[in-house]
Design an enzyme around this catalytic site. Structure first.
Site, PDB file in Angstrom:
ATOM      1  N   GLY A 162       0.846  -1.206   0.000  1.00  0.00           N
ATOM      2  CA  GLY A 162       0.000   0.000   0.000  1.00  0.00           C
ATOM      3  C   GLY A 162       0.872   1.244   0.000  1.00  0.00           C
ATOM      4  O   GLY A 162       2.076   1.179   0.272  1.00  0.00           O
ATOM      5  N   TYR A 198       7.251  13.744  19.743  1.00  0.00           N
ATOM      6  CA  TYR A 198       8.388  14.369  19.056  1.00  0.00           C
ATOM      7  C   TYR A 198       8.843  15.591  19.859  1.00  0.00           C
ATOM      8  O   TYR A 198      10.030  15.882  19.979  1.00  0.00           O
ATOM      9  CB  TYR A 198       8.029  14.797  17.631  1.00  0.00           C
ATOM     10  N   GLU A 251      -2.477  12.097  28.561  1.00  0.00           N
ATOM     11  CA  GLU A 251      -3.503  13.054  28.141  1.00  0.00           C
ATOM     12  C   GLU A 251      -4.798  12.713  28.863  1.00  0.00           C
ATOM     13  O   GLU A 251      -4.919  11.644  29.471  1.00  0.00           O
ATOM     14  CB  GLU A 251      -3.675  13.059  26.618  1.00  0.00           C
ATOM     15  N   HIS A 294      -8.262  12.420  19.709  1.00  0.00           N
ATOM     16  CA  HIS A 294      -8.105  10.984  19.982  1.00  0.00           C
ATOM     17  C   HIS A 294      -9.406  10.416  20.533  1.00  0.00           C
ATOM     18  O   HIS A 294     -10.076  11.055  21.344  1.00  0.00           O
ATOM     19  CB  HIS A 294      -7.008  10.744  21.020  1.00  0.00           C
TER      20      HIS A 294
END
Lengths: 309, 402
Positions: A18, A172, A222, A260
């Site tokens: 893919g 990151y 979170e 999310h």
């Protein structure tokens, strides 16, 4: 050392033919990951050209594991097929290899599909699932390293800090913060932000506790659920190294899903404040501003006598 | 995705789960016809909105703001009362503790046959994220807020987890019925119902089914007197029937529109717009704006597949909010390249105009190139290299902060 993936890990890519699979297989091999093959049902026998090597495509994970001896698999298949891909990988690693690490990058997998997948992994003690809906896991090496996922490899460097995070780009950010004080990483793991997922904070902390190269951990949580509180309570009794913690979503309104699937304050539970409080109660050093993670971490390392001031 | 009570009960009926007869109405005339058609002198007149606490809510006139009626769920003992309650509910704003002070306009009504109640219970099925399985919760304290029960009398709540491979076992069903003190026909009726609910939960990819109250009738059967059903959005691709149940008036139009462009947007009350890649970083950006004395106007994750078009749409959506006085763009490039984002910002300013102060923080992939693109343009923009600097700059630029 490092945890779960290493420079000698042999990695398969599920969904390698893919566009996402080929793109990221290329980035991984450029970083130094040993990609040994891929799986796309119906495309067995083909090959995929990657920088410096051409790798075989198999119809099934069983064939791929048998032929290559791979111990890590990374999944880039569409959401509707991802749970089956996880189960197939788990069975292949369990039966042919006594275990393996499955990293599922795919986002948007139906929750009950994940419940079923995790049910299949539960009785296979050697099989570890990371994700889904995560950036993956990376262990920077002396030259290159092992990158299994979608994170930009070049921002990392080999070092002594472990990073665990529910988020992608915020991971990151945490990596950049360690670099800003001259620290590299042992392993960085994005565990994903879905309500039902594989490896959790506690699994990661337990592995970092055992890893002699890891001197301290940055933990990024979170809002939503109680995984951060549970990890804090566990760490207070079982984790001997310093932890710096941040929780995203202090300004998130209740009852709203923040991107999310799992990031939602429901019934007044799962707030950032509760999680910061649990961190502090467990002796975790908190950074309320992610741009201050580096500074807090440096202070903690000095305080622990691991660095000179 | 959430649905209304009357829609949830229609699904219950399809699964064989006992509910009272009822009719969905959108006008007072329909409500009266429904009353005539139900073979019950006593009916419940129930406001249909996607929020809990309806019974204890209050209805207000949308024009004058005056209080029209206390209670969004009423028991009517006559045709006259049905008319009175229906006209007080339809077209009015229902404010409950879950709706926020603005409340929600009620456009739908459910007229349901009355029920001889012996006892009220609580029942819910939901995904337990900590146990990675479906959790069934029951309580003898029906009709009450479950969070309050959990706080005050946790011993009144009984739980069972469904094995993802084996399903809910007969012993578990019996044990749940026993924990509610059910015997005889009520016990059997509960055991049958819980199996049907488990089937519906899985087949329809629910994320929650809550029945509060679940009642034992004087005749000794268990009836779902309420229904709160929500679905897992990730599974929508295999449930096309959901489209017909969707009530777009219950959703924020701008959030739906953002979603169609691959953006994840939530409006907030502040004045600093945010445009960020990644949900965690987007939340963190809001948090840092607040730390520096500002107030975020929105959550916005442009997602991993963002492009020039979707970023332009994102700016448009941020600027629709009249409260926005400045925008912070925070990009940590990975797959997304900062120079692509920079060109998209310039494109957006050409297409829709960016009159408010703009601060851009680039890090990661092609951050230097991105910065150069912006600085060589004629756009008035402040660029920074850390999130903290970016937040401080935007708060300063709109003259806020402390």
């Amino acid at each position: 050392m490092s945890i779960w993936v290493h420079e000698d890990s042999k990695v398969l890519v599920q969904g390698i033919t893919g566009s996402q699979g080929t793109f990221h297989a290329t980035r991984m091999i450029e970083y130094g990951t040993d990609i040994v093959g891929g799986v796309t049902p119906g495309k067995g026998g083909q090959t995929v050209d990657l920088p410096g090597r051409s790798v075989p495509v198999y119809d099934s994970m069983a064939e791929a594991v048998l032929d290559t001896g791979a111990d890590v698999s990374v999944i880039y298949v569409p959401a509707r097929f991802a749970a089956s891909a996880i189960i197939e990988a788990a069975e292949a690693f369990h039966e042919l290899n006594e275990g393996g690490v499955i990293v599922c990058i795919t986002e948007g997998i139906p929750t009950l599909d994940m419940v079923r997948s995790i049910g299949h992994i539960a009785d296979k003690p050697g099989v570890r699932l990371i994700g889904p809906n995560c950036p993956g896991i990376i262990t920077p090496g002396d030259q290159g390293g092992c990158k299994v996922g979608i994170m930009p490899g070049y921002i990392h460097a080999k070092g002594r800090i472990g990073i665990i995070s529910k988020s992608g780009t915020l991971t990151y950010e945490a990596v950049a913060q360690t670099m800003s004080i001259g620290e590299g990483q042992t392993t960085c793991i994005g565990i994903g932000g879905d309500p039902v997922s594989g490896t959790g904070f506690i699994d990661c902390l337990a592995a970092f506790e055992e890893d002699s190269d890891t001197e301290a951990v940055v933990l990024i949580g979170e809002i939503g659920g109680t995984a951060e509180e549970d990890a804090a309570a566990w760490a207070a009794d079982n984790f001997s190294k310093p932890i710096v913690g941040f929780v995203a979503g202090a300004t998130a309104p209740p009852g709203k899903r923040m991107g999310h699937a799992g990031a939602i304050i429901s019934g007044g539970k799962g707030t950032a404040e509760e999680k910061f409080t649990a961190f502090e109660a467990a002796g975790i050093h908190i950074a309320r501003d992610p741009s201050a993670i580096g500074e807090v971490l440096l202070g903690v390392l000095i305080e622990a006598g691991l660095r000179e001031s | 995705m959430n649905i209304h009570e009357y829609q949830g009960k229609a699904l219950f009926r399809e699964s064989g789960i006992a509910v009272q007869d009822g009719v969905h109405c959108t006008s007072v005339e329909q409500a009266l016809a429904a009353y005539d058609s139900l073979s019950s002198k006593v009916v419940a007149v129930k406001s249909q909105i996607h929020a809990g606490g309806r019974g204890k809510g209050s209805l207000y006139s949308p024009d004058t703001g005056e209080l029209v009626m206390e209670g969004g769920v009423k028991i009517a003992f006559s045709r006259k009362e049905v008319e009175n309650y229906a006209s007080n509910i339809l077209g009015h704003r229902l404010v409950t503790k879950q709706t926020g002070p603005a409340g929600k306009m009620v456009n739908n009504l459910y007229i349901e046959a009355g029920c001889a109640i012996a006892h009220e219970y609580y029942l819910a099925l939901l995904v337990d994220r900590e146990a990675d399985s479906v959790l069934i919760m029951v309580s003898t304290e029906g009709g009450m807020d479950i969070e309050e029960v959990a706080e005050n009398t946790p011993e009144a709540i009984h739980k069972a987890w469904v094995d993802p491979r084996e399903g809910l076992q007969d012993e578990q069903k019996d044990s749940l019925a026993d924990s509610l003190g059910l015997t005889g026909s009520a016990h059997d009726s509960f055991v049958e119902m819980i199996g049907q609910l488990e089937g519906m939960f899985v087949e329809r990819d629910c994320s929650m089914i809550e029945i509060n109250p679940l009642v034992r009738t004087e005749g000794g059967i268990m009836v779902a007197l309420d229904s709160k059903v929500s679905f897992d959005d990730n599974a929508s691709f295999r449930h096309p029937w959901r489209d017909e149940l969707r009530d777009l008036s219950e959703e924020e139009e701008v959030e739906v529109r953002a979603n169609q462009s691959g953006l994840s947007y939530v409006k907030l009350d502040g004045n600093i717009g945010c445009l960020v890649n990644g949900a965690g970083l987007a939340m963190a950006s809001m948090d840092v704006i607040k730390l520096y004395g500002g107030e975020p106007a929105n959550f916005l994750d442009i997602g991993g597949g963002a492009n020039k078009e979707s970023i332009t749409t994102a700016f448009g959506i941020i600027l629709e909010d009249p409260n926005v006085e400045g925008i912070l763009v925070n990009i940590f490039g990975g797959i997304i390249r900062c120079d692509m984002v920079a060109r998209s910002i310039i494109n957006a300013s050409r297409e829709i105009g960016l009159e408010v102060p703009l601060v851009v923080r680039f890090s990661g992939t092609n951050h230097k190139e991105g910065k150069e693109v912006l600085e060589s343009s004629d756009l008035a923009v402040i660029t920074t290299s850390t999130l903290a600097e970016g937040a401080e700059a935007i708060v300063g630029a709109i003259g806020g902060g402390n």
